[in-house]
Scaffold this active site. Structure first.
Site, PDB file in Angstrom:
ATOM      1  N   ILE A 136       0.863  -1.007  -0.092  1.00  0.00           N
ATOM      2  CA  ILE A 136      -0.143   0.236  -0.050  1.00  0.00           C
ATOM      3  C   ILE A 136       1.040   0.993  -0.002  1.00  0.00           C
ATOM      4  CG2 ILE A 136      -1.946   1.139   1.256  1.00  0.00           C
ATOM      5  CD1 ILE A 136      -2.582  -1.390   2.681  1.00  0.00           C
ATOM      6  N   ASP A 151     -21.929  31.436 -17.789  1.00  0.00           N
ATOM      7  CA  ASP A 151     -23.003  32.277 -17.608  1.00  0.00           C
ATOM      8  C   ASP A 151     -22.468  33.343 -18.594  1.00  0.00           C
ATOM      9  OD1 ASP A 151     -25.383  32.912 -16.499  1.00  0.00           O
ATOM     10  OD2 ASP A 151     -24.389  33.944 -14.433  1.00  0.00           O
ATOM     11  N   GLY A 211     -29.915  33.716 -18.745  1.00  0.00           N
ATOM     12  CA  GLY A 211     -31.291  33.948 -18.700  1.00  0.00           C
ATOM     13  C   GLY A 211     -31.723  35.034 -19.441  1.00  0.00           C
ATOM     14  N   THR A 220      10.977   8.936   3.029  1.00  0.00           N
ATOM     15  CA  THR A 220      11.825   9.068   1.946  1.00  0.00           C
ATOM     16  C   THR A 220      11.251   8.980   0.566  1.00  0.00           C
ATOM     17  OG1 THR A 220      12.305   6.709   2.416  1.00  0.00           O
ATOM     18  CG2 THR A 220      13.718   8.129   3.435  1.00  0.00           C
TER      19      THR A 220
END
Length: 1042
Positions: free
Chosen positions: A307, A351, A625, A798
């Protein structure tokens, strides 16, 4: 009440059984309160702290680590002897990492939940209602308002619920509903029914929406929706229902976690099964269970090795560094993973108002009459520079600056603009910008007057605050405004009645009028030419209207205002100012002076940014809009559409989009580049369709209405001047509200991803090496070469430092000339997987080899045979195979120290390999990234620290090395550079995408050609070191011949 806007006032009042003059009875209020509840947005039931913490451990990688920590803790508990304390280090460190990870996760989750709570700032605290228990209006808490209540609202009020207007008590009612609909100017309301049941919110002119503000006027209305049933409540429900999309990198890491967990599980089981025969070895006291537990510990060590614990920390650090660079470019990133997502953005939905445009209305054209001959006339047309509210700009005629005081018509036009106006300019010292005070349209006229300076006012030496209204003040000193005839829908104009401040025979009272050209010009009987008044003829009127129509429908789609005067208005005493129906009578027999055309201009730098997006394969879609004509005109000006491009099937209104069937809507989203007159639901739907094409969408917005779409899109981008709701629902905030900043952020995102790819691969190859090391050790039956606490140190410290430094690799010069990368493209391709597997196998073999060298061939080592080393668990005094061998030697810290030192050194060499994916170190020396050189030096210093500074060697179970041993470490480590250089050569010449394997015809492979571009200082630096290392005898060959 559904579709209240389509009903008459009487029908709405009848539905609730209420009288407008008396309001609801207390009994009705009680019943309605029980049915509909309080008029407030319910507090979001957030997750408890415990739920949020548990959620952080749902990630697969985290669960594997947690399991490893728990098992390590249990095994440490039963440890005996000197190792008892050191055994607890490993589970403690793992748990520390997980706790830190969980804290960051919980903090981010809590921030996300604030978005919904921020909606509450738009809830008004009080409301004014009429109820039967009192004869006059009463103030009550807004949360106690119920559907059917008769509400009074006036200028400055915040609308407490969704209201159907029943009567307007002033000349006009103007409402600022920009937070909900995105409209840049306030909207005039009326009480007539709107018959269309599918009307968008912008077209519901008889409705007031909760949370919006009254800009002017006074009115009465009946409440038709409260709480979650209001339009703002529906947005809240949509935000609650919207699941946050995981970024492509998060998805990649999730997939990587799944694959890793499977591989780890298989290898752990394999190691445990391989050693079943050793469970009864004498070293375990002949106990099968103790043998099983011992090899289970090795399997756990393997899980820790596999891991990459440092990966989350390194990714976070790299992203955080990226956010700092972006902040300098005015892009403030709220969510770290979104930095990487920006790199694969394929669509930007922007927009219009304030992002692509300045959101600062400015007059850019105007005209007055020049000459009139019979039924024909000529015009003086002017253009005006400057696209913000700053009073800086020039008036041009035929591209040359003019002095406005030389034109009588311009002096009168400026007078009308200054006096027929209730707005002003203000200099904001904190922000260092000029801002509007009042209506955007009127502020544009105020700014025009400042640029015109018709009385040649001396402006030098004025402070910026004094400069804001200097020229307007001069005009306002000449005449006094007596009263205003407010704007009304029927006449589409407004006027002011002014008297001279210094009355004389020549100066008289005047009425100045401004309004929609078709409304004003129809009432004009004369026109002003210079300082003379000439009758208006049909031909002149047609000429004026044709120019205005051209301005209104051309490439600019200007908003035009006609300006006129009444030279001999009625006296004030003769006017009935109480009834607005009479105003049109007083505004007749007007003299037309001129016309101004204004627009919300595109930002200067936007056109080049849109072009850069096209080069980078990013589609820009405008979503606004505003009306379709204006939207398309702006699109043409900034390059979203070509000047003469046919926009059929490329530009839609919200209504046109709704009328399409779902498959046609999906097709529209594939091709469209402009959506106008849209509602919040449209934005979310567009994002959904784009996501169905696997597009990575960046969505901009500033209003409450934008929040659901901001949350739904991969990258929600809020404006710095936007609402708190939009900001908290977004991943990024633009401090300067500028579209160009988005493009700069995308470029930064691409560079960050490229660097991230390098360090993720670097870390993964390191982990492959660790897995191979432990697997080989177990498979060959050797003593442990590395223990979990050492692996944690390597993975976190490291390796972590060089990996972080790789994030500083400079970006490619052609980074914005490539199409967006496919978000499904794997982090590691087939070839790279092979390459890092090969490197990883060498790392693992070298680490095990270093430990074996000390046992078999080192001076001062035990010099055991390979058989004795691989069967060390059978070592005891009465075993003839181990005659003369001290069994304690197999627990010596030296071989472990050799293995750890080789692992660290080889990883530093590997970091140098990662400086470029395919470029040779000979052509790209280490000092190309000075941070990497520094981090390698720091990592090696930390390794020396744990080797030579007490009590660290005890904790890590290692011991100091001498010079011969260090030379051996270098001998084993340096070949990894040669190995990767060979693999890079193959990739460069045979596997690089788009590379044609053609022998150059013109250039012979001379010595100079082959050495072209080589960094000779690097060669001269490295060659003596390599010669010295490999010419020193370290008994290396003895290991193979023993």
């Amino acid at each position: 009440m559904e579709n209240a806007h389509t009903k008459t006032v009487e029908e709405v009042l009848g539905h609730f059984g209420v009288n407008e003059s008396t309001g609801l009875s207390l009994e009705q209020v009680k019943k309605l309160k029980e049915r509909w509840g309080s008029n407030e947005l319910p507090a979001e039931e957030g997750k408890t702290l415990l739920e949020l913490v548990i959620e952080q451990f749902e990630d697969l990688l985290v669960r594997i680590l947690l399991l490893a920590a728990c098992i390590s803790f249990v095994l440490a508990w039963f440890e005996e002897g000197e190792e008892t304390i050191t055994a607890f280090v490993e589970p403690f460190v793992i748990l520390l990492i997980l706790v830190a990870n969980a804290i960051v996760g919980v903090w981010q989750e809590r921030n996300a939940e604030n978005a919904i709570e921020a909606l509450k700032e738009y809830e008004p605290e009080m409301g004014k209602v009429y109820r039967q228990d009192r004869k006059s209006v009463q103030r009550i808490k807004a949360k106690d308002i119920v559907p059917g209540d008769i509400v009074e609202i006036a200028v400055g009020d915040k609308v407490p619920a969704d209201i159907r207007l029943t009567s307007i008590k002033s000349t006009t009612l103007r409402v600022d509903q920009s937070i909900l609909t995105g409209e840049s100017v306030s909207v005039i309301k009326h009480t007539d029914p709107v018959p269309d049941p599918r009307a968008v919110n912008q077209d519901k002119k008889n409705m007031l929406f909760s949370g919006t503000n009254i800009a002017a006027g006074k009115a009465m209305g009946v409440v038709v929706a409260t709480g979650v049933n209001t339009e703002i409540g529906k947005i809240r429900d949509e935000m609650v229902a919207t699941e946050q999309e995981r970024t492509p990198l998060q998805q990649k890491l999730d997939e990587f976690g799944e694959q890793l967990s499977k591989v780890i599980s298989l290898i752990c089981i394999a190691v445990w099964i391989i050693n079943i025969g050793h469970f009864n070895d004498p070293v375990h006291g002949g106990s099968w269970i103790r043998g099983a537990i011992y090899y289970f510990k090795i399997a756990v060590a393997l899980a820790v090795a596999a891991i990459p614990e440092g990966l989350p920390a390194v990714i976070t650090t790299c992203l955080a560094l990226g956010t700092r660079r972006m902040a300098k470019k005015n892009a403030i990133v709220r969510s770290l993973p979104s930095v990487e997502t920006l790199g694969c953005t394929s669509v930007i939905c922007s927009d219009k108002t304030g992002t692509l445009t300045t959101n600062q209305m400015s007059v850019c054209r105007m005209f007055i009459l020049d000459k009139v001959e019979g039924d024909t006339c000529s015009l003086n047309e002017f253009t005006i520079t400057g696209s913000t509210y700053a009073p800086i700009g020039e008036v041009h005629k035929d591209d040359k600056p003019v002095k406005c005081h030389q034109y009588d018509g311009l002096v009168e036009l400026a007078t009308i603009c200054a006096l027929c106006n209730d707005s002003a300019l203000d200099y904001n010292e904190a922000k260092g910008v000029y801002e509007k005070v009042g209506e955007a349209t009127e502020t544009a006229l105020t700014c025009l007057v400042e640029k015109m300076n018709v009385f040649d006012t001396e402006l030098k030496g004025l402070s910026k605050i004094e400069r804001a209204n200097a020229c307007n003040s001069v005009i306002k000193q000449l005449m006094k405004k007596e009263f205003t005839l407010e704007f009304s829908r029927d006449r589409k104009s407004m006027s002011v009645y002014c008297t001279p401040n210094k009355p004389s025979r020549t100066s008289m009272s005047k009425m100045f009028v401004k309004g929609a050209p078709e409304g004003v010009i129809d009432r004009c009987t004369h026109i002003r030419v210079g300082s003379t008044k000439v009758p208006m003829t049909p031909g002149v009127k047609q000429k004026i209207m044709s120019v205005i129509r051209e301005w209104g429908s051309g490439s600019d789609t200007l908003r035009c205002l006609a300006l006129a005067t009444h030279d001999n208005p009625m006296r004030r005493e003769e006017m009935n100012l109480e009834d607005s129906a009479n105003f049109i009578k007083y505004e007749t027999n007007l003299t037309f002076v001129g016309c101004v055309g204004m627009l919300d201009p595109p930002r200067i730098e936007v056109a080049s940014s849109v072009k850069l997006c096209r080069q980078a394969g990013i589609r820009v879609i405008m979503i606004t809009g505003d009306n379709k004509g204006t939207a398309v005109a702006i699109c043409r000006r900034i390059g979203i559409f070509g000047q003469d491009e046919d926009v059929t099937s490329k530009a839609f209104t919200g209504r046109e989009f709704d009328e399409l069937n779902p498959s046609a809507q999906r097709e529209a989203c594939l091709n469209a580049r402009c959506f106008a007159r849209v509602e919040p639901s449209h934005k979310s739907k567009i994002v959904e369709f784009l996501q169905s094409f696997d597009e990575i969408t960046a969505m901009t917005g500033d209003g409450v209405n934008d929040a659901p779409a901001l949350k739904k899109s991969e990258i929600g981008i809020a404006m710095g001047s936007g609402t708190a709701v939009a900001k908290t629902a977004s991943e990024m905030v633009l401090a300067d509200d500028n579209f160009s900043t988005i493009v700069a952020a995308v470029e930064e995102g691409r560079a960050i991803y490229n660097n991230m790819k390098q360090f993720i691969r670097y870390l993964i190859s390191s982990n492959v090496g660790e897995v191979v090391c432990i697997f080989l050790t177990a498979a060959l039956g050797f003593p442990e070469a590395l223990i979990p606490v050492q692996l944690l140190w390597v993975n976190l410290v490291t390796d972590g430092l060089p990996a972080t430094a790789l994030g500083f690799n400079p970006p490619d010069l052609d980074i914005m000339n490539k199409p967006p990368r496919n978000p499904k493209e794997p982090l590691i391709s087939g070839w790279l997987f092979f390459r890092y597997l090969a490197i990883g196998c060498y790392v693992g073999a070298a680490t095990v080899g270093a430990a074996a060298w000390w046992f078999i061939a080192a001076d001062g080592g035990p010099r055991v045979t390979f058989y004795q080393l691989s069967h060390f668990l059978q070592c005891k005094e009465d075993n003839p195979d181990f005659e003369g061998v001290d069994c304690a030697v197999f627990e010596s810290p030296y071989p472990m120290t050799m293995a750890l030192s080789v692992l660290v050194t080889i990883e530093m060499c590997n970091a140098l390999n990662s400086l470029s994916e395919n470029q040779s170190l000979l052509r790209m020396p280490p000092w190309e990234n000075i941070w990497l050189v520094g981090s390698i030096c720091l990592s090696m210093s930390l390794h020396f620290l744990i080797l030579y500074v007490e009590p660290l060697p005890l904790i890590f179970q290692i011991t100091p090395l001498n010079l011969t041993q260090w030379l051996m470490v270098l001998k084993i480590s340096l070949p990894v550079i040669l190995m990767d250089e060979t693999l890079k050569f193959v990739a460069r010449n045979y596997l690089e995408p788009g590379k044609e394997c053609v022998q150059p015809a013109t250039k012979s492979c001379s010595f100079s050609a082959c050495t072209d571009g080589i960094s000779w200082p690097f060669v001269l630096l490295i060659m003596p070191l390599v010669i010295w290392v490999y010419s020193t005898d370290t008994n290396f060959s003895d290991m193979f011949w023993s």
